[in-house]
Scaffold this motif. Structure first.
Motif, PDB file in Angstrom:
ATOM      1  N   PHE A 170       0.797  -1.230   0.000  1.00 54.08           N
ATOM      2  CA  PHE A 170       0.000   0.000   0.000  1.00 54.08           C
ATOM      3  C   PHE A 170       0.833   1.287   0.000  1.00 54.08           C
ATOM      4  CE2 PHE A 170      -2.128  -3.327   2.542  1.00 54.08           C
ATOM      5  CZ  PHE A 170      -3.174  -3.622   1.673  1.00 54.08           C
ATOM      6  N   GLY A 171       2.155   1.147   0.098  1.00 52.61           N
ATOM      7  CA  GLY A 171       2.992   2.325   0.245  1.00 52.61           C
ATOM      8  C   GLY A 171       2.837   2.929   1.635  1.00 52.61           C
ATOM      9  N   ILE A 172       3.905   3.524   2.140  1.00 50.28           N
ATOM     10  CA  ILE A 172       3.856   4.189   3.453  1.00 50.28           C
ATOM     11  C   ILE A 172       4.482   5.571   3.318  1.00 50.28           C
ATOM     12  CG2 ILE A 172       4.691   4.180   5.841  1.00 50.28           C
ATOM     13  CD1 ILE A 172       4.574   1.155   5.808  1.00 50.28           C
ATOM     14  N   GLU A 173       3.728   6.585   3.688  1.00 49.64           N
ATOM     15  CA  GLU A 173       4.237   7.949   3.654  1.00 49.64           C
ATOM     16  C   GLU A 173       4.786   8.383   5.010  1.00 49.64           C
ATOM     17  OE1 GLU A 173       1.180  10.439   2.113  1.00 49.64           O
ATOM     18  OE2 GLU A 173       1.317   9.596   0.099  1.00 49.64           O
ATOM     19  N   ARG A 174       4.148   7.947   6.077  1.00 46.14           N
ATOM     20  CA  ARG A 174       4.607   8.194   7.435  1.00 46.14           C
ATOM     21  C   ARG A 174       4.178   7.023   8.305  1.00 46.14           C
ATOM     22  NH1 ARG A 174       1.719  13.108   9.549  1.00 46.14           N
ATOM     23  NH2 ARG A 174       0.214  12.629   7.910  1.00 46.14           N
ATOM     24  N   ALA A 175       4.900   6.811   9.420  1.00 42.87           N
ATOM     25  CA  ALA A 175       4.532   5.723  10.320  1.00 42.87           C
ATOM     26  C   ALA A 175       4.932   6.064  11.748  1.00 42.87           C
ATOM     27  CB  ALA A 175       5.190   4.413   9.892  1.00 42.87           C
ATOM     28  N   PHE A 176       4.119   5.606  12.686  1.00 41.96           N
ATOM     29  CA  PHE A 176       4.402   5.743  14.117  1.00 41.96           C
ATOM     30  C   PHE A 176       4.111   4.404  14.780  1.00 41.96           C
ATOM     31  CE2 PHE A 176       2.918   6.250  18.465  1.00 41.96           C
ATOM     32  CZ  PHE A 176       3.969   6.948  19.029  1.00 41.96           C
ATOM     33  N   PHE A 177       5.016   3.960  15.654  1.00 45.64           N
ATOM     34  CA  PHE A 177       4.773   2.715  16.381  1.00 45.64           C
ATOM     35  C   PHE A 177       4.958   2.936  17.874  1.00 45.64           C
ATOM     36  CE2 PHE A 177       9.310   2.712  15.546  1.00 45.64           C
ATOM     37  CZ  PHE A 177       9.859   2.252  16.727  1.00 45.64           C
ATOM     38  N   ASP A 178       4.214   2.167  18.643  1.00 49.75           N
ATOM     39  CA  ASP A 178       4.354   2.160  20.098  1.00 49.75           C
ATOM     40  C   ASP A 178       4.558   0.709  20.520  1.00 49.75           C
ATOM     41  OD1 ASP A 178       4.474   3.126  22.673  1.00 49.75           O
ATOM     42  OD2 ASP A 178       2.322   2.968  23.003  1.00 49.75           O
ATOM     43  N   ALA A 179       5.716   0.416  21.097  1.00 53.54           N
ATOM     44  CA  ALA A 179       6.034  -0.942  21.536  1.00 53.54           C
ATOM     45  C   ALA A 179       5.634  -1.103  23.001  1.00 53.54           C
ATOM     46  CB  ALA A 179       7.519  -1.214  21.351  1.00 53.54           C
ATOM     47  N   VAL A 180       4.726  -2.034  23.266  1.00 50.36           N
ATOM     48  CA  VAL A 180       4.218  -2.269  24.617  1.00 50.36           C
ATOM     49  C   VAL A 180       4.852  -3.556  25.137  1.00 50.36           C
ATOM     50  CG1 VAL A 180       2.149  -2.535  26.026  1.00 50.36           C
ATOM     51  CG2 VAL A 180       2.062  -1.148  23.938  1.00 50.36           C
ATOM     52  N   HIS A 181       5.753  -3.405  26.113  1.00 51.28           N
ATOM     53  CA  HIS A 181       6.592  -4.514  26.557  1.00 51.28           C
ATOM     54  C   HIS A 181       6.137  -5.106  27.890  1.00 51.28           C
ATOM     55  CE1 HIS A 181       9.498  -3.567  23.473  1.00 51.28           C
ATOM     56  NE2 HIS A 181       9.700  -2.354  23.948  1.00 51.28           N
ATOM     57  N   ALA A 182       6.224  -6.431  28.003  1.00 51.80           N
ATOM     58  CA  ALA A 182       6.173  -7.062  29.318  1.00 51.80           C
ATOM     59  C   ALA A 182       7.450  -6.710  30.075  1.00 51.80           C
ATOM     60  CB  ALA A 182       6.053  -8.577  29.162  1.00 51.80           C
ATOM     61  N   TYR A 183       7.377  -6.732  31.404  1.00 53.55           N
ATOM     62  CA  TYR A 183       8.580  -6.392  32.166  1.00 53.55           C
ATOM     63  C   TYR A 183       9.567  -7.553  32.171  1.00 53.55           C
ATOM     64  CZ  TYR A 183       6.084  -8.729  36.073  1.00 53.55           C
ATOM     65  OH  TYR A 183       5.406  -9.623  36.862  1.00 53.55           O
ATOM     66  N   THR A 184      10.833  -7.234  32.416  1.00 52.35           N
ATOM     67  CA  THR A 184      11.909  -8.222  32.415  1.00 52.35           C
ATOM     68  C   THR A 184      12.758  -8.030  33.665  1.00 52.35           C
ATOM     69  OG1 THR A 184      13.554  -6.821  31.296  1.00 52.35           O
ATOM     70  CG2 THR A 184      11.976  -8.003  29.897  1.00 52.35           C
ATOM     71  N   ASN A 185      13.877  -8.766  33.744  1.00 50.90           N
ATOM     72  CA  ASN A 185      14.754  -8.627  34.908  1.00 50.90           C
ATOM     73  C   ASN A 185      15.523  -7.309  34.896  1.00 50.90           C
ATOM     74  OD1 ASN A 185      16.545  -9.192  32.847  1.00 50.90           O
ATOM     75  ND2 ASN A 185      17.626 -10.812  33.924  1.00 50.90           N
ATOM     76  N   ALA A 186      15.358  -6.499  33.838  1.00 46.30           N
ATOM     77  CA  ALA A 186      15.950  -5.162  33.832  1.00 46.30           C
ATOM     78  C   ALA A 186      15.118  -4.177  34.639  1.00 46.30           C
ATOM     79  CB  ALA A 186      16.095  -4.660  32.394  1.00 46.30           C
ATOM     80  N   HIS A 187      13.913  -4.588  35.043  1.00 41.57           N
ATOM     81  CA  HIS A 187      13.017  -3.708  35.778  1.00 41.57           C
ATOM     82  C   HIS A 187      13.079  -3.997  37.280  1.00 41.57           C
ATOM     83  CE1 HIS A 187      11.409  -3.772  31.617  1.00 41.57           C
ATOM     84  NE2 HIS A 187      11.225  -2.486  31.859  1.00 41.57           N
ATOM     85  N   ARG A 188      12.338  -3.220  38.059  1.00 35.57           N
ATOM     86  CA  ARG A 188      12.361  -3.318  39.514  1.00 35.57           C
ATOM     87  C   ARG A 188      10.980  -3.707  40.034  1.00 35.57           C
ATOM     88  NH1 ARG A 188      16.689  -2.544  37.596  1.00 35.57           N
ATOM     89  NH2 ARG A 188      18.422  -1.368  38.480  1.00 35.57           N
ATOM     90  N   LEU A 189      10.962  -4.498  41.096  1.00 33.24           N
ATOM     91  CA  LEU A 189       9.697  -4.898  41.709  1.00 33.24           C
ATOM     92  C   LEU A 189       9.209  -3.879  42.725  1.00 33.24           C
ATOM     93  CD1 LEU A 189      10.163  -8.747  42.203  1.00 33.24           C
ATOM     94  CD2 LEU A 189       8.849  -7.545  40.453  1.00 33.24           C
ATOM     95  N   ALA A 190      10.090  -3.013  43.185  1.00 29.74           N
ATOM     96  CA  ALA A 190       9.719  -1.936  44.109  1.00 29.74           C
ATOM     97  C   ALA A 190      10.440  -0.668  43.669  1.00 29.74           C
ATOM     98  CB  ALA A 190      10.102  -2.296  45.548  1.00 29.74           C
ATOM     99  N   ASP A 191       9.933   0.476  44.095  1.00 34.09           N
ATOM    100  CA  ASP A 191      10.573   1.735  43.734  1.00 34.09           C
ATOM    101  C   ASP A 191      11.984   1.805  44.315  1.00 34.09           C
ATOM    102  OD1 ASP A 191       8.172   2.352  42.588  1.00 34.09           O
ATOM    103  OD2 ASP A 191       7.612   3.903  44.035  1.00 34.09           O
ATOM    104  N   VAL A 192      12.955   2.132  43.455  1.00 37.40           N
ATOM    105  CA  VAL A 192      14.352   2.269  43.882  1.00 37.40           C
ATOM    106  C   VAL A 192      14.945   3.498  43.226  1.00 37.40           C
ATOM    107  CG1 VAL A 192      14.678  -0.215  44.227  1.00 37.40           C
ATOM    108  CG2 VAL A 192      15.207   0.807  42.002  1.00 37.40           C
TER     109      VAL A 192
END
Length: 345
Positions: A170-192
């Motif tokens: 279809f051709g693309i003139e402009r595009a925007f994406f939003d990646a919605v991620h599950a959390y991983t071990n790079a994240h924190r379980l409590a505020d730090v």
């Protein structure tokens, strides 16, 4: 064809997923593992996994080794952070760099100097290596002389196929994406306290906006979209299953049915095994342990007028990416099998 001898650098979730995938294969032999964490902790996490269940074969620890299927896998545990193990002692053909650090070319060359034949870097590198691969997009560019090989990010491996399919149809003139991620071990379980203040907040309790690092990689893949493609990311409190929300402005008319038709055709052709078109009303947990990098959600497709589309594509980022890693190892094995031993890099 002799089995490819693989060393795994970093035995976190990605490294363990690769181990699970390759354990039963005959064309690949995992001969060495290296991590900064003590061996007993790594063994426990291999045997028991919250997302993927118990490892279904006996595995134990020996003296400097992981014992599996009657043989010893060299195991450098509690290894100094930033150091490189002597891969030549295990006669390693390919090192899978599964740590979270963004590697430089010098980092990769350190593995080669330590005896590795090749290095496959499993997070986006800090600078260009010999080649950056996206399965289904530039597989045919992989050559025997490539020794430092990078894989594009999990987000790129999910959104690039949809961009390519929609752009061709279809051709693309402009595009925007939003990646919605599950959390991983790079994240924190409590505020730090953390320099990245948002990432320092509890991942299980918050929706956390993040900067997307995929935009630049996608522009390298689609140079004609440079300056017309942008993206964002957000981490959400789910343990597994991620989705990319893509909005495109098209140069030719689109509809939900025509988009689904184009994706189905591509999934049966060029993108077979990488893209799937899902017609059922799925949610994030339904993609757990799927090998597809892009599960296109046909029911979620929307259009506004006949030039604007909004699509959703799902991925079990940890598992699907491990599948892509194992496929690259197989591709390297086929390349080497076609080159006489004396002519290999």
């Amino acid at each position: 064809m002799a089995a490819v001898r693989v060393g795994i650098m970093g035995f976190g979730q990605t490294g363990r997923n690769v181990f699970r995938l390759m354990a039963a294969r005959r064309d690949v032999e995992i001969v060495a593992i290296c991590d900064t964490v003590p061996a007993d902790q790594l063994l426990y996490l291999l045997k028991f996994d919250t997302l993927f269940g118990r490892f279904d074969e006996p595995v134990s620890l020996g003296e400097g080794a992981l014992r599996f299927r009657g043989r010893d896998v060299r195991f450098w545990a509690s290894f100094p952070k930033g150091a490189v193990p002597p891969w030549r002692e295990a006669n390693v053909d390919v090192v899978l760099e599964c740590t979270a650090r963004a590697m430089t070319r010098a980092d990769g060359e350190a593995h080669l100097a330590a005896g590795a034949g090749r290095v496959v870097v499993c997070v986006p590198p800090a600078e260009p290596l010999d080649i950056t691969l996206v399965r289904g997009w530039n597989d045919d560019e992989l050559r025997p002389e490539h020794r430092l090989i990078a894989l594009a990010s999990r987000t790129v491996s999910c959104v690039a196929p949809v961009l390519a399919i929609l752009k061709e149809a279809f051709g693309i003139e402009r595009a925007f994406f939003d990646a919605v991620h599950a959390y991983t071990n790079a994240h924190r379980l409590a505020d730090v306290p953390l320099s990245d203040k948002r990432r320092g907040r509890s991942a299980a309790e918050n929706i956390i906006p993040q900067e997307s690092r995929s935009e630049a990689m996608l522009e390298r893949l689609f140079p004609d979209l440079a300056g017309r493609l942008t993206g964002s990311a957000v981490d959400v409190p789910v343990a597994n299953g991620s989705v990319v929300d893509l909005t495109c402005w098209h140069s030719r008319a689109v509809s939900p049915d025509s988009i689904a038709t184009a994706v189905r055709a591509a999934a049966a052709g060029r993108w077979k095994g990488i893209v799937a078109c899902e017609d059922e009303p799925i949610v994030s947990s339904d993609v757990t342990r799927s090998s597809y990098s892009c599960i296109f959600d046909a029911q979620a497709t929307m259009t506004l007028g006949d030039r604007l589309s909004k699509t959703l594509s799902w991925i079990d980022a940890g598992w699907a990416f491990a599948v892509r890693i194992s496929e690259v190892v197989s591709a390297l094995a086929r390349l080497d099998a076609a080159v006489p031993v004396g002519e290999r890099p």
